[in-house]
Design a protein around this motif. Structure first.
Motif, PDB file in Angstrom:
ATOM      1  N   ASP A   1      52.597  31.180  33.416  1.00 30.58           N
ATOM      2  CA  ASP A   1      51.322  31.060  34.132  1.00 30.58           C
ATOM      3  C   ASP A   1      51.174  32.188  35.155  1.00 30.58           C
ATOM      4  O   ASP A   1      50.090  32.735  35.333  1.00 30.58           O
ATOM      5  CB  ASP A   1      51.222  29.695  34.817  1.00 30.58           C
ATOM      6  CG  ASP A   1      50.993  28.573  33.798  1.00 30.58           C
ATOM      7  OD1 ASP A   1      50.649  28.874  32.639  1.00 30.58           O
ATOM      8  OD2 ASP A   1      51.173  27.394  34.174  1.00 30.58           O
ATOM      9  N   ASN A   2      52.263  32.535  35.829  1.00 34.56           N
ATOM     10  CA  ASN A   2      52.195  33.613  36.820  1.00 34.56           C
ATOM     11  C   ASN A   2      51.838  34.952  36.188  1.00 34.56           C
ATOM     12  O   ASN A   2      51.034  35.711  36.734  1.00 34.56           O
ATOM     13  CB  ASN A   2      53.532  33.763  37.558  1.00 34.56           C
ATOM     14  CG  ASN A   2      53.696  32.702  38.630  1.00 34.56           C
ATOM     15  OD1 ASN A   2      52.727  32.034  39.006  1.00 34.56           O
ATOM     16  ND2 ASN A   2      54.917  32.539  39.108  1.00 34.56           N
ATOM     17  N   ASP A   3      52.435  35.240  35.040  1.00 32.85           N
ATOM     18  CA  ASP A   3      52.147  36.504  34.362  1.00 32.85           C
ATOM     19  C   ASP A   3      50.706  36.527  33.855  1.00 32.85           C
ATOM     20  O   ASP A   3      50.037  37.569  33.890  1.00 32.85           O
ATOM     21  CB  ASP A   3      53.120  36.733  33.200  1.00 32.85           C
ATOM     22  CG  ASP A   3      54.507  37.128  33.696  1.00 32.85           C
ATOM     23  OD1 ASP A   3      54.644  37.393  34.908  1.00 32.85           O
ATOM     24  OD2 ASP A   3      55.446  37.151  32.878  1.00 32.85           O
ATOM     25  N   ARG A   4      50.239  35.377  33.368  1.00 32.16           N
ATOM     26  CA  ARG A   4      48.847  35.299  32.908  1.00 32.16           C
ATOM     27  C   ARG A   4      47.884  35.515  34.074  1.00 32.16           C
ATOM     28  O   ARG A   4      46.878  36.210  33.947  1.00 32.16           O
ATOM     29  CB  ARG A   4      48.583  33.954  32.224  1.00 32.16           C
ATOM     30  CG  ARG A   4      49.161  33.872  30.805  1.00 32.16           C
ATOM     31  CD  ARG A   4      49.268  32.437  30.329  1.00 32.16           C
ATOM     32  NE  ARG A   4      48.008  31.706  30.406  1.00 32.16           N
ATOM     33  CZ  ARG A   4      47.145  31.607  29.392  1.00 32.16           C
ATOM     34  NH1 ARG A   4      47.409  32.180  28.232  1.00 32.16           N
ATOM     35  NH2 ARG A   4      46.030  30.923  29.532  1.00 32.16           N
ATOM     36  N   THR A   5      48.213  34.930  35.213  1.00 35.16           N
ATOM     37  CA  THR A   5      47.360  35.104  36.398  1.00 35.16           C
ATOM     38  C   THR A   5      47.332  36.568  36.826  1.00 35.16           C
ATOM     39  O   THR A   5      46.263  37.115  37.132  1.00 35.16           O
ATOM     40  CB  THR A   5      47.864  34.217  37.551  1.00 35.16           C
ATOM     41  OG1 THR A   5      47.795  32.859  37.114  1.00 35.16           O
ATOM     42  CG2 THR A   5      47.013  34.395  38.795  1.00 35.16           C
ATOM     43  N   ALA A   6      48.487  37.211  36.819  1.00 42.16           N
ATOM     44  CA  ALA A   6      48.555  38.629  37.209  1.00 42.16           C
ATOM     45  C   ALA A   6      47.733  39.485  36.248  1.00 42.16           C
ATOM     46  O   ALA A   6      46.973  40.364  36.672  1.00 42.16           O
ATOM     47  CB  ALA A   6      50.008  39.091  37.245  1.00 42.16           C
ATOM     48  N   LEU A   7      47.871  39.214  34.955  1.00 40.46           N
ATOM     49  CA  LEU A   7      47.114  39.972  33.945  1.00 40.46           C
ATOM     50  C   LEU A   7      45.610  39.727  34.120  1.00 40.46           C
ATOM     51  O   LEU A   7      44.807  40.661  34.057  1.00 40.46           O
ATOM     52  CB  LEU A   7      47.568  39.558  32.543  1.00 40.46           C
ATOM     53  CG  LEU A   7      46.895  40.272  31.368  1.00 40.46           C
ATOM     54  CD1 LEU A   7      47.107  41.779  31.436  1.00 40.46           C
ATOM     55  CD2 LEU A   7      47.430  39.727  30.035  1.00 40.46           C
ATOM     56  N   ARG A   8      45.248  38.473  34.354  1.00 44.04           N
ATOM     57  CA  ARG A   8      43.831  38.150  34.557  1.00 44.04           C
ATOM     58  C   ARG A   8      43.274  38.931  35.742  1.00 44.04           C
ATOM     59  O   ARG A   8      42.204  39.524  35.656  1.00 44.04           O
ATOM     60  CB  ARG A   8      43.657  36.646  34.786  1.00 44.04           C
ATOM     61  CG  ARG A   8      42.201  36.261  35.045  1.00 44.04           C
ATOM     62  CD  ARG A   8      42.008  34.769  35.011  1.00 44.04           C
ATOM     63  NE  ARG A   8      42.684  34.108  36.102  1.00 44.04           N
ATOM     64  CZ  ARG A   8      43.670  33.237  35.984  1.00 44.04           C
ATOM     65  NH1 ARG A   8      44.109  32.880  34.808  1.00 44.04           N
ATOM     66  NH2 ARG A   8      44.205  32.707  37.052  1.00 44.04           N
ATOM     67  N   ARG A   9      44.005  38.957  36.850  1.00 43.11           N
ATOM     68  CA  ARG A   9      43.509  39.650  38.045  1.00 43.11           C
ATOM     69  C   ARG A   9      43.368  41.148  37.827  1.00 43.11           C
ATOM     70  O   ARG A   9      42.500  41.784  38.399  1.00 43.11           O
ATOM     71  CB  ARG A   9      44.443  39.390  39.221  1.00 43.11           C
ATOM     72  CG  ARG A   9      44.287  37.979  39.757  1.00 43.11           C
ATOM     73  CD  ARG A   9      45.058  37.843  41.034  1.00 43.11           C
ATOM     74  NE  ARG A   9      44.904  36.517  41.595  1.00 43.11           N
ATOM     75  CZ  ARG A   9      45.704  36.022  42.529  1.00 43.11           C
ATOM     76  NH1 ARG A   9      46.696  36.750  42.998  1.00 43.11           N
ATOM     77  NH2 ARG A   9      45.501  34.821  43.004  1.00 43.11           N
ATOM     78  N   ASN A  10      44.257  41.707  37.014  1.00 43.52           N
ATOM     79  CA  ASN A  10      44.213  43.147  36.757  1.00 43.52           C
ATOM     80  C   ASN A  10      43.180  43.534  35.725  1.00 43.52           C
ATOM     81  O   ASN A  10      42.606  44.608  35.802  1.00 43.52           O
ATOM     82  CB  ASN A  10      45.572  43.627  36.237  1.00 43.52           C
ATOM     83  CG  ASN A  10      46.536  43.856  37.362  1.00 43.52           C
ATOM     84  OD1 ASN A  10      46.146  44.396  38.393  1.00 43.52           O
ATOM     85  ND2 ASN A  10      47.755  43.423  37.195  1.00 43.52           N
TER      86      ASN A  10
ATOM     87  N   LEU B   1      37.286  41.875  49.455  1.00 48.63           N
ATOM     88  CA  LEU B   1      38.292  40.836  49.739  1.00 48.63           C
ATOM     89  C   LEU B   1      39.278  40.550  48.605  1.00 48.63           C
ATOM     90  O   LEU B   1      40.492  40.506  48.846  1.00 48.63           O
ATOM     91  CB  LEU B   1      37.598  39.540  50.154  1.00 48.63           C
ATOM     92  CG  LEU B   1      37.542  39.276  51.666  1.00 48.63           C
ATOM     93  CD1 LEU B   1      36.690  38.036  51.945  1.00 48.63           C
ATOM     94  CD2 LEU B   1      38.937  39.087  52.234  1.00 48.63           C
ATOM     95  N   PRO B   2      38.782  40.353  47.367  1.00 44.53           N
ATOM     96  CA  PRO B   2      39.750  40.061  46.299  1.00 44.53           C
ATOM     97  C   PRO B   2      40.806  41.141  46.147  1.00 44.53           C
ATOM     98  O   PRO B   2      41.955  40.861  45.806  1.00 44.53           O
ATOM     99  CB  PRO B   2      38.876  39.973  45.051  1.00 44.53           C
ATOM    100  CG  PRO B   2      37.510  39.680  45.550  1.00 44.53           C
ATOM    101  CD  PRO B   2      37.406  40.339  46.890  1.00 44.53           C
ATOM    102  N   GLN B   3      40.406  42.391  46.418  1.00 53.05           N
ATOM    103  CA  GLN B   3      41.373  43.488  46.281  1.00 53.05           C
ATOM    104  C   GLN B   3      42.382  43.482  47.418  1.00 53.05           C
ATOM    105  O   GLN B   3      43.546  43.827  47.217  1.00 53.05           O
ATOM    106  CB  GLN B   3      40.643  44.816  46.265  1.00 53.05           C
ATOM    107  CG  GLN B   3      39.737  44.957  45.069  1.00 53.05           C
ATOM    108  CD  GLN B   3      39.206  46.360  45.020  1.00 53.05           C
ATOM    109  OE1 GLN B   3      39.874  47.255  44.516  1.00 53.05           O
ATOM    110  NE2 GLN B   3      38.045  46.566  45.570  1.00 53.05           N
ATOM    111  N   THR B   4      41.947  43.125  48.619  1.00 47.89           N
ATOM    112  CA  THR B   4      42.915  43.072  49.726  1.00 47.89           C
ATOM    113  C   THR B   4      43.870  41.904  49.512  1.00 47.89           C
ATOM    114  O   THR B   4      45.060  42.008  49.821  1.00 47.89           O
ATOM    115  CB  THR B   4      42.215  42.945  51.103  1.00 47.89           C
ATOM    116  OG1 THR B   4      41.444  41.757  51.108  1.00 47.89           O
ATOM    117  CG2 THR B   4      41.314  44.113  51.382  1.00 47.89           C
ATOM    118  N   ILE B   5      43.352  40.814  48.932  1.00 53.78           N
ATOM    119  CA  ILE B   5      44.233  39.682  48.615  1.00 53.78           C
ATOM    120  C   ILE B   5      45.257  40.121  47.579  1.00 53.78           C
ATOM    121  O   ILE B   5      46.403  39.675  47.588  1.00 53.78           O
ATOM    122  CB  ILE B   5      43.399  38.469  48.124  1.00 53.78           C
ATOM    123  CG1 ILE B   5      42.584  37.913  49.292  1.00 53.78           C
ATOM    124  CG2 ILE B   5      44.288  37.381  47.510  1.00 53.78           C
ATOM    125  CD1 ILE B   5      41.494  36.940  48.901  1.00 53.78           C
TER     126      ILE B   5
END
Ligand code: ADP
Ligand code: ADP
Length: 225
Positions: A76-85, A108-112
């Motif tokens: 799930d963490n890797d999927r979340t990272a891929l989704r954000r990128n 904001l999303p980019q600073t997060i």
């Protein structure tokens, strides 16, 4: 090579004793810069398909490849990272944070995600300028028109230069002229930045301006003329 591939994707829901087979065998591929309209009646499974394509939800079967990477075996963490990128989302309602300016909403999303705030705001302003929203950058969402709000939401969705944009009725809440303008913004981003866009819409005039139109029949993708 395609930036988003859905291969053999299936998803069902249960409603009491009933089994709803919403997606049965979805095959769909999007190339860089390609714009695809998803046109289907309410309840056909458009939102479900977009959630699965966007790695927000896992399918029962099948594989989703994002920028060449198979995602079904990812954590799930890797999927979340891929989704954000790699993936940006736009919805029918803008969901901007009311107490932050247009510029802050985009940055904001980019600073997060760890980008320096000044750098994030510099990029956000560049993007807002490109979308001709520069003069609106310091305004709160409540001070913007509906079309401007939605264009800020689009800027936020593409601020980290994703490969894929997924949009669920992005103009569904706008009058026809404003819808046309917001839509033109999406098309120009796709054509000029190589962003691939999958857009669920009921607006056939707008769908006609996209590279391809697809619908859902019995949980499968069917290409429309
Ligand atoms: P669309 O976006 O085309 O209107 P949806 O993907 O939202 O379609 O929904 C497809 C069908 O699946 C609808 O009948 C909806 O009620 C049902 N559905 C969607 N999500 C769920 C869920 N989490 N649980 C049960 N049924 C759902
Ligand atoms: P939208 O079209 O704006 O996405 P929906 O009503 O289709 O709104 O879906 C909103 C959320 O509710 C989604 O996460 C969807 O999966 C869920 N959902 C939709 N229909 C149902 C349902 N019948 N039962 C449970 N959850 C549902």
């Amino acid at each position: 090579s395609p930036v988003l591939v859905l291969a053999g994707v299936a998803r069902h829901y249960r409603e009491g004793m009933a089994r709803l087979d919403i997606l049965t065998n979805i095959d769909l591929a999007l190339s860089p810069g390609e714009t695809v309209a998803l046109v289907a009646p309410s309840g056909a499974g458009k939102s479900t398909l977009l959630h699965i394509a966007g790695l927000l939800e896992r399918p029962d079967a099948g594989e989703i490849y994002v920028a060449g990477a198979a995602t079904s075996h990812m954590s799930d963490n890797d999927r979340t990272a891929l989704r954000r990128n790699a993936i940006g989302f736009v919805y029918q309602f803008h969901h901007l944070l009311p107490e932050f300016t247009a510029l802050e909403n985009v940055a904001l999303p980019q600073t997060i995600d760890g980008l320096d705030r000044r750098e994030a705001e510099r990029r956000a302003l560049e993007l807002l300028d490109y979308l001709r929203l520069g003069p609106r950058a310091r305004h709160l969402p409540s001070e913007l028109s509906g079309g401007e709000q939605q264009r800020v939401a689009i800027a936020r969705a593409v601020a980290n230069a994703p490969h894929v944009l997924l949009a669920d009725e992005p103009t569904g809440n706008l009058d026809p002229r404003t819808a046309e303008h917001v839509f033109a913004t999406l098309m120009s981003l796709a054509r000029n930045t190589g962003l691939a866009a999958l857009i669920a819409t009921h607006n056939l005039d707008l769908a006609d301006q996209m590279d391809r139109r697809v619908t859902l029949v019995d949980g499968r993708i069917v290409e429309l003329a």
